[in-house]
Design a protein around this motif. Structure first.
Motif, PDB file in Angstrom:
ATOM      1  N   LYS A   1      -6.887  -1.086  11.756  1.00 46.19           N
ATOM      2  CA  LYS A   1      -6.303  -1.460  10.454  1.00 46.19           C
ATOM      3  C   LYS A   1      -5.104  -0.565  10.175  1.00 46.19           C
ATOM      4  O   LYS A   1      -4.073  -1.030   9.678  1.00 46.19           O
ATOM      5  N   GLY A   2      -5.228   0.698  10.524  1.00 47.16           N
ATOM      6  CA  GLY A   2      -4.109   1.626  10.335  1.00 47.16           C
ATOM      7  C   GLY A   2      -2.910   1.197  11.182  1.00 47.16           C
ATOM      8  O   GLY A   2      -1.767   1.245  10.721  1.00 47.16           O
TER       9      GLY A   2
ATOM     10  N   THR B   1     -11.235   0.245  11.463  1.00 53.76           N
ATOM     11  CA  THR B   1     -10.399   1.000  10.519  1.00 53.76           C
ATOM     12  C   THR B   1      -9.198   1.614  11.232  1.00 53.76           C
ATOM     13  O   THR B   1      -8.078   1.639  10.706  1.00 53.76           O
ATOM     14  N   HIS B   2      -9.455   2.118  12.435  1.00 55.81           N
ATOM     15  CA  HIS B   2      -8.404   2.675  13.285  1.00 55.81           C
ATOM     16  C   HIS B   2      -7.323   1.611  13.509  1.00 55.81           C
ATOM     17  O   HIS B   2      -6.126   1.859  13.288  1.00 55.81           O
TER      18      HIS B   2
ATOM     19  N   ARG C   1     -15.577   2.336  13.535  1.00 60.47           N
ATOM     20  CA  ARG C   1     -14.370   3.163  13.453  1.00 60.47           C
ATOM     21  C   ARG C   1     -13.154   2.395  13.995  1.00 60.47           C
ATOM     22  O   ARG C   1     -12.055   2.482  13.444  1.00 60.47           O
TER      23      ARG C   1
ATOM     24  N   GLU D   1       0.830  -1.215   0.000  1.00 56.54           N
ATOM     25  CA  GLU D   1       0.000   0.000   0.000  1.00 56.54           C
ATOM     26  C   GLU D   1       0.864   1.266   0.000  1.00 56.54           C
ATOM     27  O   GLU D   1       1.726   1.438   0.876  1.00 56.54           O
TER      28      GLU D   1
ATOM     29  N   ASN E   1      -1.261  -1.681   9.525  1.00 52.83           N
ATOM     30  CA  ASN E   1      -0.445  -1.304   8.357  1.00 52.83           C
ATOM     31  C   ASN E   1       1.025  -1.304   8.753  1.00 52.83           C
ATOM     32  O   ASN E   1       1.893  -1.780   8.021  1.00 52.83           O
TER      33      ASN E   1
ATOM     34  N   LEU F   1      -6.169  12.562   9.383  1.00 56.38           N
ATOM     35  CA  LEU F   1      -7.639  12.558   9.433  1.00 56.38           C
ATOM     36  C   LEU F   1      -8.192  13.774  10.160  1.00 56.38           C
ATOM     37  O   LEU F   1      -9.226  14.319   9.776  1.00 56.38           O
TER      38      LEU F   1
ATOM     39  N   ILE G   1      -7.353  12.541   4.868  1.00 57.51           N
ATOM     40  CA  ILE G   1      -6.422  11.502   4.424  1.00 57.51           C
ATOM     41  C   ILE G   1      -6.155  11.559   2.916  1.00 57.51           C
ATOM     42  O   ILE G   1      -5.122  11.116   2.431  1.00 57.51           O
TER      43      ILE G   1
ATOM     44  N   ALA H   1      -1.976   8.478  10.678  1.00 63.26           N
ATOM     45  CA  ALA H   1      -3.337   8.430  10.124  1.00 63.26           C
ATOM     46  C   ALA H   1      -4.242   9.418  10.858  1.00 63.26           C
ATOM     47  O   ALA H   1      -4.956  10.205  10.226  1.00 63.26           O
TER      48      ALA H   1
HETATM   49  C1  MEV Z   1      -5.585   3.139   5.440  1.00 62.85           C
HETATM   50  O1  MEV Z   1      -4.809   2.050   5.034  1.00 62.85           O
HETATM   51  C2  MEV Z   1      -5.575   3.258   6.947  1.00 62.85           C
HETATM   52  C3  MEV Z   1      -6.477   4.362   7.530  1.00 62.85           C
HETATM   53  O2  MEV Z   1      -7.807   4.182   7.061  1.00 62.85           O
HETATM   54  C4  MEV Z   1      -6.403   4.213   9.031  1.00 62.85           C
HETATM   55  C5  MEV Z   1      -7.379   5.106   9.785  1.00 62.85           C
HETATM   56  O3  MEV Z   1      -8.446   5.452   9.245  1.00 62.85           O
HETATM   57  O4  MEV Z   1      -7.059   5.412  10.944  1.00 62.85           O
HETATM   58  C6  MEV Z   1      -6.032   5.693   7.080  1.00 62.85           C
END
Ligand code: MEV
Length: 438
Positions: A280-281, A277-278, A274, A85, A284, A384, A389, A380
């Motif tokens: 997931k960051g 996704t949080h 949320r 990514e 990464n 945000l 982003i 991130a």
């Molecule tokens: C993208 O790979 C990761 C984010 O979506 C993490 C987040 O929203 O905190 C930017």
């Protein structure tokens, strides 16, 4: 078309490729050429990779990048990252630089216990099973001695074995719940070997004990396997500084930034949509270092997300607060990692990654992985809660599209100028390139 095949694994590599190419592609020669394009010209190196898995036909490249300037516990590190990514490595590097002038990252390993279980079914008197277990417990340690000997020399081994009664949740279901210390190895093979021996000993001792009736003797071992849930193998990573020290480009009002940041984390703490996704960051960063260092990212992912749900609701792994004018951002995550064994001594790039990290112990690697995850999360949330982003992402995206179209220097300048005041989208970039080329 019937695409079933028998004896595929026994075919030679060439024949496997021929079968795939002729079965799935209209132009088999093109497919074969693409597959072979990714072979390494060094046949020994290629063979090494072929043998990591089964039915190998080629190599699948992922980029390996480096995020420098990570100040961790007063020492600088360059962190190797393997990820597909765009923006992730840049974000890690940006966070690292930012925190390097604000005291850096603090990291510590809070615990390093691994877990494995022998799952079995016992139909009988529970008290008798408990007495039997207590009686034969020393035999479990004796029976695994040949497996644990070397690990003990390194300060590890089996920490404890307990009998767990799970019959409230599933009829007749019990476990041997075993805790391990595996030092610098991830320990999967060691743990599973110990567990399979424990299962054998359990069965054999049950057969000959005078505690049980004939039916009770026939306890059934269902399976023996390590758990990837490691809530007692925890690393903590943290950054903190005075709120006013947070100031930088895009952070003109540090108090407002800190409050909004803490609010963003609070949202991820209570809102699962949320939180996923949080987290997931965070992953990464975590996965990229886990992959670069040859560790099992599926195990890490499974364990981390289970931990994020440990209180019955999926929640943020990281936390933030402002107290007495100090901003603190931290997380504690479970990470079962190894720096010896497995791929660590086999894959040349894994060896290199570990060398770049200064040949860390598993505890040190846990700290570096956690810090990269926290850095990623900081980057991130910073984007945000300030610019959004997309600004950074679209810059990268624009670059990827321009590369795809092999844009000339002049085209790039014209396009960059246009997008200073216009929003980047794939369609708009393509349209602009086409117009320029008319
Ligand atoms: C993208 O790979 C990761 C984010 O979506 C993490 C987040 O929203 O905190 C930017």
């Amino acid at each position: 078309m019937n695409n079933a095949v028998s004896g595929f694994s026994k075919l030679s590599k060439e024949d496997k490729i021929n079968w795939i190419a002729s079965t799935y592609f209209s132009y088999p020669e093109h497919a074969i050429a693409t597959i072979k394009q990714y072979w390494n010209s060094d046949s020994k190196l290629q063979q090494l990779h072929d043998e990591f898995i089964e039915n190998t036909i080629t190599n699948f490249y992922l980029p390996m990048g480096v995020a420098p300037n990570f100040l961790v516990n007063e020492k600088y590190f360059s962190i190797p990252m393997v990820i597909e990514e765009s923006s992730v490595v840049a974000a890690a590097a940006k966070s690292a630089k930012y925190w390097s002038s604000r005291g850096g990252f603090k990291a510590s390993v809070l615990s390093s216990e691994k877990i494995g279980q022998v799952h079995f079914i016992y139909k009988g008197d529970v008290k008798k099973l408990e007495d039997f277990f207590q009686k034969i417990k020393p035999k479990f340690f004796e029976a695994t001695e040949s497996i644990t000997k070397n690990m003990q020399k390194r300060g590890g081994g089996i920490l404890d074995i307990t009998l767990q009664n799970k019959t409230q949740e599933l009829a007749n279901y019990f476990q041997l719940h075993v805790t391990f210390e595996t030092k610098d190895s991830m320990g999967a093979n060691f743990i599973n070997s110990c567990l399979e021996q424990l299962a054998k000993t359990l069965k054999a001792e049950a057969q000959v004990t005078s505690f049980f009736t004939e039916e009770e003797k026939n306890l059934q071992v269902v399976m023996s396997i390590l758990s990837n849930y490691v809530p007692n193998c925890i690393v903590r990573a943290e950054v903190s500084c005075k709120v006013e020290e947070l100031a930088e480009k895009n952070i003109e009002n540090p108090q407002e930034f800190a409050e909004k940041f803490v609010q963003a984390v609070a949202i991820a703490e209570i809102e699962p949509y949320r939180a996923v996704t949080h987290n997931k960051g965070i992953m990464n960063g975590v996965d990229a270092v886990v992959l670069a260092t040859g560790n099992d990212f599926r195990a890490v992912e499974a364990g981390v997300h289970a931990y994020a749900s440990r209180n019955g609701k999926y929640s943020s792994l990281s936390h933030a607060k402002i107290e007495n004018g100090i901003f603190t951002f931290w997380m504690e995550i479970p990470l079962a990692l190894g720096t010896v064994g497995g791929l660590t001594s086999l894959h040349p790039l894994v060896k290199m990654a570990l060398e770049i990290l200064g040949k860390p112990s598993s505890h040190e690697l846990m700290q570096l992985v956690a810090v990269t995850g926290l850095a990623q999360n900081f980057a991130a949330l910073r984007s945000l809660t300030t610019t959004g982003i997309q600004e950074g992402h679209m810059k990268m995206h624009l670059n990827n599209i321009l590369n795809q179209f092999q844009a000339t220097k002049e085209e790039r300048i014209a396009i960059a100028k246009y997008f200073e005041n216009n929003t980047v989208s794939h369609a708009s970039v393509v349209e602009l390139i086409e117009n320029l080329r008319k």
